[in-house]
Design a protein around this motif. Structure first.
Motif, PDB file in Angstrom:
ATOM      1  N   SER A 173     -10.162   3.295  -6.306  1.00  0.00           N
ATOM      2  CA  SER A 173     -10.105   1.947  -6.898  1.00  0.00           C
ATOM      3  C   SER A 173     -10.808   1.924  -8.245  1.00  0.00           C
ATOM      4  N   PHE A 222      -6.551 -15.639  -6.867  1.00  0.00           N
ATOM      5  CA  PHE A 222      -7.973 -15.830  -7.166  1.00  0.00           C
ATOM      6  C   PHE A 222      -8.220 -15.679  -8.678  1.00  0.00           C
ATOM      7  N   ALA A 223      -7.613 -14.640  -9.268  1.00  0.00           N
ATOM      8  CA  ALA A 223      -7.775 -14.421 -10.717  1.00  0.00           C
ATOM      9  C   ALA A 223      -7.141 -15.556 -11.511  1.00  0.00           C
ATOM     10  N   ILE A 269     -12.883  -3.871   0.597  1.00  0.00           N
ATOM     11  CA  ILE A 269     -11.592  -4.088   1.270  1.00  0.00           C
ATOM     12  C   ILE A 269     -11.353  -3.010   2.328  1.00  0.00           C
ATOM     13  N   ILE A 301      -8.532  -6.067 -11.838  1.00  0.00           N
ATOM     14  CA  ILE A 301      -9.970  -6.353 -11.754  1.00  0.00           C
ATOM     15  C   ILE A 301     -10.713  -5.654 -12.894  1.00  0.00           C
ATOM     16  N   VAL A 332      -3.573  -8.881   0.605  1.00  0.00           N
ATOM     17  CA  VAL A 332      -4.776  -8.804  -0.240  1.00  0.00           C
ATOM     18  C   VAL A 332      -4.385  -8.914  -1.710  1.00  0.00           C
ATOM     19  N   SER A 333      -3.275  -8.250  -2.066  1.00  0.00           N
ATOM     20  CA  SER A 333      -2.790  -8.297  -3.450  1.00  0.00           C
ATOM     21  C   SER A 333      -2.511  -9.741  -3.879  1.00  0.00           C
ATOM     22  N   GLU A 362      -3.910  -4.325  -8.247  1.00  0.00           N
ATOM     23  CA  GLU A 362      -4.883  -5.410  -8.489  1.00  0.00           C
ATOM     24  C   GLU A 362      -6.259  -4.852  -8.839  1.00  0.00           C
ATOM     25  N   PHE A 401     -14.885  -3.414  -5.140  1.00  0.00           N
ATOM     26  CA  PHE A 401     -13.842  -4.203  -4.461  1.00  0.00           C
ATOM     27  C   PHE A 401     -13.072  -3.314  -3.469  1.00  0.00           C
ATOM     28  N   LEU A 454      -5.780 -11.725  -4.326  1.00  0.00           N
ATOM     29  CA  LEU A 454      -6.518 -11.370  -5.548  1.00  0.00           C
ATOM     30  C   LEU A 454      -5.837 -11.953  -6.793  1.00  0.00           C
ATOM     31  N   ALA A 472      -2.211  -3.175  -2.858  1.00  0.00           N
ATOM     32  CA  ALA A 472      -3.198  -3.895  -3.684  1.00  0.00           C
ATOM     33  C   ALA A 472      -3.771  -3.007  -4.783  1.00  0.00           C
TER      34      ALA A 472
END
Length: 543
Positions: free
Chosen positions: A448, A359-360, A330, A293, A352-353, A289, A326, A356, A286
């Protein structure tokens, strides 16, 4: 009374030949077209068009472009736009006649004005139709540099000298070095095509080579194809070969810069990945991602601050914080339960990737974009045909800054000492009182956050899409594995190395084949150095 005076002048103007009109008369026609009624405007514009005097072309160009205003009762037009910190657009103001130049204050600084401070002067379609017959001659005086470039380009294929007086006059007034180079190229081209003197033609070919504009090769190729004299034909061919050789040498430099730029991007994405992988042994699928973000954080801040460029500079630290948050969440909710379980952690972060990305996509759609700040638009022209874009130079500078901050954090702070201790021996660190769980969470936040900052920088060179992180995640893993897990020096050397090699291969093969070749090279490299350029000394090594 004023109208009677104008009508008298217009009548007088019609009795003399257009080119013989004097400057005083042209001034009256300019002012009559500004302040007269519709009939007087039309007649005044007609006289100005018929005058053939290039001094009035800037005024006529402004009328044609509907960009004519009154500033202190003088006709002016607008030039380069600058956006203020409050989002207001300001424009350079140019006088039109008898002098076409920027308006400056007492200190010699060009005056900038918002459109609201200028009084617009309107002209009808009939006046603009009269002006339109001047064609490209008019655009030679446009306030827009791109229009002037295009206008000169329209003259380059001419084979007679009729247009040269107007081109010489326009070149003499030109202030932009780029446009002046195209003007020179155009004049040399027309003279080369129209000249009957062989020695003069050789001089013009040499002049074209020295000037080396964007169309020089095509001009010389067209000339070589049409030239009957074998000696001149060979001379033009040699000049073309000389320019092609210069192009090849500059393309090598351009490829090296592109490799440096690509390597900087890979390093920014891989830095956080390398630290997290080295600390926890987690293959974080992830990670890309978090880059996404950071990019969407920049897009949201741009939406909140629609005017000006302040949004981008605010986005740089905010992207770090949002992506870091984020990552922290996570790690606390999912990953901390999966340490020492590489397969489960890989599948979990992959899940999770996907979440996300979807979701985006649901929130923002498939394609959005962030505008480039004005200060990062354009490029640094090192020499003719070699321009280094400011946005990529900024990314290289940001990469150096992020490397310095990461090095300082890891090697000059107590937090970095704990991270390195846990990376080398988690159990021993725990026995010595280091809260390894807390170190894990903070490291995920930092790793991140670094990817989020990279995502903010990525908006300068591409669109913002939900799966943008997938583009770089594989290459980032290659950088981490090749450089050595958790090693900053390895990440830097590997990132730049892969960037350079990829761009060199791309210049010989297509991008897809270049990527296949670089994968083959890395696989071969890992056969001899399976732990990378700088082998890790941490828990991964012990395992």
């Amino acid at each position: 009374m004023k109208h009677l005076l104008y009508i008298t002048l217009l009548f007088w103007g019609s009795l003399v030949s257009g080119s013989s009109l004097q400057k005083d008369s042209l001034s009256y026609f300019v002012h009559a077209s500004i302040s007269g009624n519709d009939s007087i405007k039309q007649l005044s514009v007609k006289r100005l068009v018929e005058s053939g005097n290039t001094d009035v072309y800037p005024f006529l160009a402004a009328v044609y472009d509907k960009k004519i205003y009154l500033f202190k009762d003088q006709p002016v037009t607008t030039g380069v736009r600058t956006t203020g910190e409050d989002g207001t657009d300001f424009y350079e103001v140019y006088t039109l006649y008898p002098v076409n130049a920027p308006v400056k204050d007492g200190a010699g600084v060009i005056i900038l004005q918002p459109i609201s401070k200028l009084k617009e002067v309107t002209f009808g379609r009939s006046e603009r139709l009269l002006i339109g017959q001047l064609g490209p001659y008019l655009n030679l005086s446009s306030a827009d540099a791109e229009k002037r470039k295009a206008a000169y380009g329209q003259f380059q294929a001419l084979k007679d000298k009729e247009a040269l007086p107007a081109l010489y006059a326009a070149r003499a007034k030109e202030t932009s070095s780029d446009v002046k180079s195209i003007a020179q190229e155009t004049i040399f081209s027309i003279e080369l095509n129209a000249s009957a003197d062989d020695n003069r033609k050789k001089i013009l070919i040499d002049s074209l080579v020295i000037n080396w504009g964007s169309n020089t090769e095509s001009i010389l190729e067209a000339y070589e194809a049409s030239e009957k004299n074998p000696e001149l034909k060979a001379y033009a061919k040699a000049a073309i070969a000389d320019l092609n050789g210069k192009h090849e040498r500059l393309s090598v430099v351009q490829n090296l810069f592109s490799g440096l730029s690509l390597g900087s991007i890979l390093i920014m994405v891989a830095l956080g990945l390398s630290i997290i992988y080295g600390l926890a042994g987690i293959i974080n699928m992830a990670h890309g991602e978090f880059l996404m973000i950071g990019a969407y954080t920049t897009f949201i801040i741009q939406s909140l601050l629609p005017k000006g460029d302040l949004f981008f500079w605010i986005s740089l630290p905010v992207s770090f914080l949002v992506a870091g948050a984020f990552g922290f969440i996570i790690e606390r909710l999912i990953i901390r339960y999966l340490y020492s379980r590489p397969l489960e952690s890989l599948l979990a972060t992959w899940g999770v990737s996907l979440v996300l990305i979807q979701f985006a996509r649901t929130l923002f759609g498939d394609l959005t974009a962030v505008r480039t700040p004005a200060v990062l638009s354009g490029g640094w022209e090192i020499t003719s045909h070699l321009v280094l874009p400011y946005n990529r130079l900024f990314i290289i500078g940001l990469c150096i800054f992020m490397i310095a901050i990461t090095y300082y954090t890891l090697y000059k702070t107590r937090l970095g000492l704990r991270v390195r201790a846990v990376t080398q021996n988690r159990n021993m660190s725990s026995c010595l009182g280091i809260e390894t769980g807390k170190v894990d969470a903070i490291t995920f936040f930092l790793g991140s956050g670094l990817a989020g900052t990279a995502g903010c920088a990525m908006t300068l060179i591409g669109n913002v899409v939900p799966d943008m992180g997938q583009t770089y995640i594989v290459d980032s893993f290659l950088v981490v594995v090749t450089g050595g897990v958790g090693n900053i020096a390895g990440t830097i050397v590997s990132g730049f190395g892969i960037g350079f090699i990829f761009k060199i291969l791309e210049s010989f093969f297509e991008a897809v084949y270049g990527k296949v070749l670089i994968l083959a090279i890395i696989i071969l490299f890992l056969q001899f150095k399976p732990k990378g350029l700088f082998p890790d000394k941490g828990r991964i090594a012990e395992d």
